[in-house]
Design a protein around this motif. Sequence first.
Motif, short mmCIF file in Angstrom:
data_model
loop_
_atom_site.label_atom_id
_atom_site.label_comp_id
_atom_site.label_asym_id
_atom_site.label_seq_id
_atom_site.Cartn_x
_atom_site.Cartn_y
_atom_site.Cartn_z
N ALA A 168 0.83 -1.21 0.00
CA ALA A 168 0.00 0.00 0.00
C ALA A 168 0.86 1.25 0.00
N VAL A 169 1.95 1.24 0.77
CA VAL A 169 2.87 2.39 0.81
C VAL A 169 3.50 2.61 -0.56
N LEU A 170 3.95 1.53 -1.20
CA LEU A 170 4.54 1.64 -2.55
C LEU A 170 3.52 2.17 -3.54
N ALA A 224 -0.32 0.52 -12.27
CA ALA A 224 0.98 1.21 -12.22
C ALA A 224 1.99 0.61 -13.17
N ALA A 225 2.15 -0.71 -13.16
CA ALA A 225 3.16 -1.35 -14.00
C ALA A 225 2.89 -1.13 -15.49
N PRO A 226 1.64 -1.35 -15.99
CA PRO A 226 1.39 -1.08 -17.41
C PRO A 226 1.64 0.37 -17.81
N TRP A 261 12.88 0.73 -15.22
CA TRP A 261 12.42 -0.66 -15.37
C TRP A 261 12.41 -1.39 -14.02
N THR A 262 13.32 -1.02 -13.13
CA THR A 262 13.28 -1.59 -11.78
C THR A 262 11.99 -1.21 -11.06
N THR A 263 11.58 0.05 -11.21
CA THR A 263 10.33 0.50 -10.61
C THR A 263 9.14 -0.24 -11.18
N ALA A 264 9.12 -0.41 -12.52
CA ALA A 264 8.03 -1.15 -13.17
C ALA A 264 7.97 -2.58 -12.65
N THR A 265 9.12 -3.21 -12.48
CA THR A 265 9.17 -4.58 -11.98
C THR A 265 8.67 -4.67 -10.54
N ILE A 266 9.13 -3.74 -9.71
CA ILE A 266 8.70 -3.73 -8.30
C ILE A 266 7.20 -3.54 -8.19
N ALA A 282 4.95 -4.29 -10.43
CA ALA A 282 4.28 -5.50 -10.93
C ALA A 282 4.29 -6.59 -9.85
N VAL A 283 5.45 -6.77 -9.22
CA VAL A 283 5.56 -7.76 -8.15
C VAL A 283 4.66 -7.39 -6.98
N ALA A 284 4.59 -6.09 -6.66
CA ALA A 284 3.74 -5.62 -5.56
C ALA A 284 2.28 -5.92 -5.84
N ALA A 285 1.85 -5.70 -7.09
CA ALA A 285 0.45 -5.98 -7.44
C ALA A 285 0.14 -7.46 -7.33
N ILE A 286 1.07 -8.28 -7.80
CA ILE A 286 0.88 -9.73 -7.71
C ILE A 286 0.86 -10.17 -6.25
N SER A 287 1.77 -9.60 -5.45
CA SER A 287 1.84 -9.97 -4.04
C SER A 287 0.58 -9.57 -3.29
N LEU A 288 -0.02 -8.45 -3.69
CA LEU A 288 -1.23 -7.97 -3.03
C LEU A 288 -2.33 -9.02 -3.10
N PHE A 289 -2.43 -9.70 -4.25
CA PHE A 289 -3.44 -10.74 -4.41
C PHE A 289 -2.97 -12.07 -3.84
N ALA A 290 -1.69 -12.38 -4.03
CA ALA A 290 -1.16 -13.67 -3.59
C ALA A 290 -1.23 -13.82 -2.07
#
Length: 464
Positions: free
Chosen positions: A227-229, A412-414, A443-448, A450-458
């Motif tokens: 959420a902070v990110l 955010a990632a797209p 690209w590091t920010t985009a990756t982070i 994307a991972v954050a969005a996936i983690s939110l659901f996972a």
Amino acid sequence: MAIKPDDDARLMSTDSSDAQISTATSEVDITTRQVGPVWRQYLRAMGPGLVTGASDDDPSGIATYSQAGAQYGLSLLWAALLTLPLMAAVQEICDRTALATGTGLGELAVKRFNRAGRTVLAVLLVTLIVANALNIAADLVAIGSGMQLLHAGPVWLWALLGGGLITTLLVLGSFARIALIFKVLCAALLAYLVVAVLVTHQWGSVLAHTIVPHIELNKAYLALLVAVLGTTISPYLFFWQSAHRLEEMRDEPEGGIHPQPLTQQAPKRARRKQATSRLDVFAGMTFSNLVMFAIIVATAQTLHAHHQTNIQSAAQAAAALKTFAGQFASSLFALGFIGSGLLAVPVLAGAGSVGLAGLLGKKWGFSRSVRKAPVFYSLVALGTLGGTALSLLHVNPIKLLVLVAVINGIAAAPFLVVVMRVSASQSLMGDYVNGKAANILGWTTATIMAVAAISLFATGGVSL
């Protein structure tokens, strides 16, 4: 319909006058252009980056940071150090696309992507406008709650007045006045730096938690970190940074009504413009993260220290702060998020509207009148008035913010992919394409994200 007389006069200038360089000064800036000491020239450039950074600390963001400090103390303080370079890099890239091309991200996307790509982006922008309207509703409720805490009247009255006044200002006010008000409202966030200094007595511990990450591997901690990110690196900031820079460039004497890109400027002036603009962006993002840092510190040193951990809104944090830090600190906290809400609402309304109007090939910008940019103003009004209506329907603002966080986390990632693809295009950016550092950080920010969005659901962190 009323028009903006100050800016329409500029828009009616002839092609011949556009080709000449005027000696008039900018309405937005209060310093004489290109004269005096270097610090004065840099001061003149402060604006778009500062406003973008400050608008990121809206009441919903303040609520998230307050929750982080109240629930986990100083454990999430290191996130402010992590997000600063990522946020600064992304916003510098967005800013540079405007400087290099004199064109908004929506229009650049039309040139960069095929029909399928533009369709996907249009869907994302519509979703962003809806999310921003929900965020506006929550922010207006926060403004009303802050005024109620100051014993100035009921929540619904100030939410209604806030939404109505902001909409009127955006439609009828000139860009010069709007930009000046934006800059003044940024000062409201200084309240959080003052509160942090007043209540903090363990600066050694603060420094240690800032430098050394303290990570807890549990669902609640990870969900709050995401959420902070998501709050700090929000999609609407990408479009606003580019758009506000272009509005500033339109206000400059060079180029007439059209922003003059760096490629069409004298090399010396282009280098100075890029340097001062970059300083503006970096200063704005640093200010934004300092406010985030201060809020976490203040709530950790007061609320968390006294086991007051269940904070779900900025107003609740301000009310709880009164017990442990006194009326003055509580009032300062409230004034901070009232000012930030008044700043964030027009930014939220304008950001998605700029992107979608540009993608559709329509004129946009607060420097244009309603008559010249009807689609843009219709989208802005949809956001502000829609948010105002939602704020009066007694919708749970916490649920709104959770929904907004989910939407922003997914989008955010797209959006970052769009920004990175545009800024890496040699045909669009010329010599101002991304360098190695910008590419790595972007690209590091985009990756982070994307991972954050996936983690939110996972992790099962989504609960509407």
